[in-house]
Write an enzyme that holds these catalytic residues in place. Structure first.
Site, PDB file in Angstrom:
ATOM      1  N   TYR A   1      11.647   7.254   7.191  1.00  0.00           N
ATOM      2  CA  TYR A   1      12.211   8.000   6.069  1.00  0.00           C
ATOM      3  C   TYR A   1      12.805   9.335   6.495  1.00  0.00           C
ATOM      4  CZ  TYR A   1       9.318   4.503   3.793  1.00  0.00           C
ATOM      5  OH  TYR A   1       8.734   3.308   3.438  1.00  0.00           O
TER       6      TYR A   1
ATOM      7  N   VAL B   1      13.457  14.916   5.588  1.00  0.00           N
ATOM      8  CA  VAL B   1      12.395  13.950   5.320  1.00  0.00           C
ATOM      9  C   VAL B   1      12.492  13.527   3.863  1.00  0.00           C
ATOM     10  CG1 VAL B   1       9.905  13.555   5.262  1.00  0.00           C
ATOM     11  CG2 VAL B   1      10.906  14.946   7.082  1.00  0.00           C
ATOM     12  N   CYS B   2      12.641  12.234   3.633  1.00  0.00           N
ATOM     13  CA  CYS B   2      12.812  11.714   2.278  1.00  0.00           C
ATOM     14  C   CYS B   2      11.499  11.147   1.760  1.00  0.00           C
ATOM     15  CB  CYS B   2      13.890  10.638   2.266  1.00  0.00           C
ATOM     16  SG  CYS B   2      14.182   9.936   0.629  1.00  0.00           S
ATOM     17  N   MET B   3      10.881  11.847   0.856  1.00  0.00           N
ATOM     18  CA  MET B   3       9.646  11.411   0.201  1.00  0.00           C
ATOM     19  C   MET B   3       9.713  11.828  -1.261  1.00  0.00           C
ATOM     20  SD  MET B   3       6.861  12.617   3.068  1.00  0.00           S
ATOM     21  CE  MET B   3       5.487  12.310   1.954  1.00  0.00           C
TER      22      MET B   3
END
Length: 368
Positions: A289, A296-298
């Protein structure tokens, strides 16, 4: 007004009036930064309150856990922000909250609501606290110390429930004291870029991290960039030993004498109500991700998924777990020049817009 001592009294009254075993409303945790409660109705609604550092001058912020959104509950919680001024806003808000929720769901109002505000002396509930200012100068000085801490950093780990086995070492105390003095001086000079509330919360989270066992056992490290409380340099040093990423870190150590993943975590003045922005600085990674540019993709790092109740220690550990779960790998031989703040922000904004339209999708285990 002796605001901090008054606040602590309010919280104590709430904990005693609505303990965990109460049939309708329970205060599950309370401190001078935030209060967490549960209303037991058709389901258990988790309702939280963030307390500003200049309470009660600034009213507390109430919200419902994002996973338990309900139109009725949301509308009632919104009413709490429009309450008229009161010597004890939290007590007044809880009384209204419980009464309105019981009314809307058809429950009998708990008897405790009628006596909640009566537990303060009359001189305090009728707004006469202002006449006691001269007598409470000492309390006022102590209150000021809670704002970026005008007092010295102390280790209260014996009284804490989290990571009580780990305290502050002398090096961590010195770092916190340096930041405290620097931030206080910036406020005095009017050169600080953040807010008092954000700085106060960041100092608390930083202290908790320095005290945590995850920090002490080398799972991760945290340093401030040029002593800037709003820009953190984080290094993830330990990941799941059964993951491919663990092997990549071993190889990185052999090739470049570095055995960590370096993250940048930056904060806005609206923190903790807005999430931090996190990106990978080093090394270049694929999967996990991690977007182009290193962002950071969350979901928990987006406005929709973020909660001000999250601790930064928990966020750091969750990022490490997400990298492993997403099968992140180090892309050896790729120059770090492909990572930049501008590219990371652009990629993150684009993906968040897509998720806002289509929702966040977690693939089933069979999909990997």
């Amino acid at each position: 007004m002796g605001s901090r001592s008054s606040l602590r009294r309010e919280l104590l009254i709430l904990e005693q009036t609505f303990p965990r075993g109460h049939a309708r409303f329970q205060v599950t945790s309370a401190n001078v930064d935030e209060l967490t409660s549960v209303f037991i109705g058709p389901q258990r609604f988790r309702i939280q309150c963030n307390v500003p550092v200049d309470y009660p001058t600034t009213k507390p912020y109430w919200f419902v856990d994002s996973d338990q959104s309900d139109a009725v509950v949301d509308s009632i919680v919104e009413e709490l922000g429009a309450l008229p001024d009161s010597p004890h806003p939290i007590l007044s808000a809880v009384k209204l909250l419980v009464c309105r929720l019981c009314e809307m769901f058809g429950y009998k109002e708990p008897n405790e609501c009628g006596t909640l505000l009566q537990q303060f002396p009359v001189s305090e509930t009728d707004g006469e606290l202002e006449n006691e200012d001269d007598e409470n100068d000492t309390d006022e000085e102590e209150d000021d110390e809670d704002i970026i801490g005008l007092g010295e950093i102390e280790d209260h780990s014996d009284n804490d429930t989290v990571d009580s086995g780990c305290g502050l070492d002398s090096d961590s105390k010195a770092k916190l004291e340096k930041v405290r003095i620097s931030t206080r001086d910036d406020y005095v000079k009017g050169t600080v870029s953040g807010s008092i509330q954000a700085s106060d919360r960041l100092m608390k989270d930083l202290r908790d991290i320095y005290r945590s066992c995850g920090f002490k056992d080398g799972t991760f490290s945290v340093e401030l960039v040029e002593d800037n409380l709003y820009e953190w340099d984080i290094r993830l040093k330990k990941v799941d030993p059964d993951s491919p990423l663990f092997g990549d870190l071993k190889k990185l150590q052999e090739k470049e004498s570095k055995d960590y993943i370096q993250l940048s975590m930056t904060f806005k003045e609206s923190f903790p109500f807005a999430p931090p922005f996190v990106r990978v600085i080093y090394p270049v990674m694929t999967g996990g991700y991690v977007l182009s540019g290193g962002a950071v993709c969350m979901e928990l790092l987006t406005p929709q998924g973020w909660s001000s109740a999250y601790s930064l220690e928990a966020v750091i550990l969750q990022i490490a777990a997400t990298l492993v779960k997403g099968k992140a790998r180090i892309q050896f031989g790729t120059p770090n020049s492909c990572y930049s703040l501008h590219r990371a922000q652009q990629a993150f904004r684009s993906l968040v817009e897509i998720h806002e339209k289509n929702g966040w999708y977690t693939p089933p285990k069979t999909d990997g």
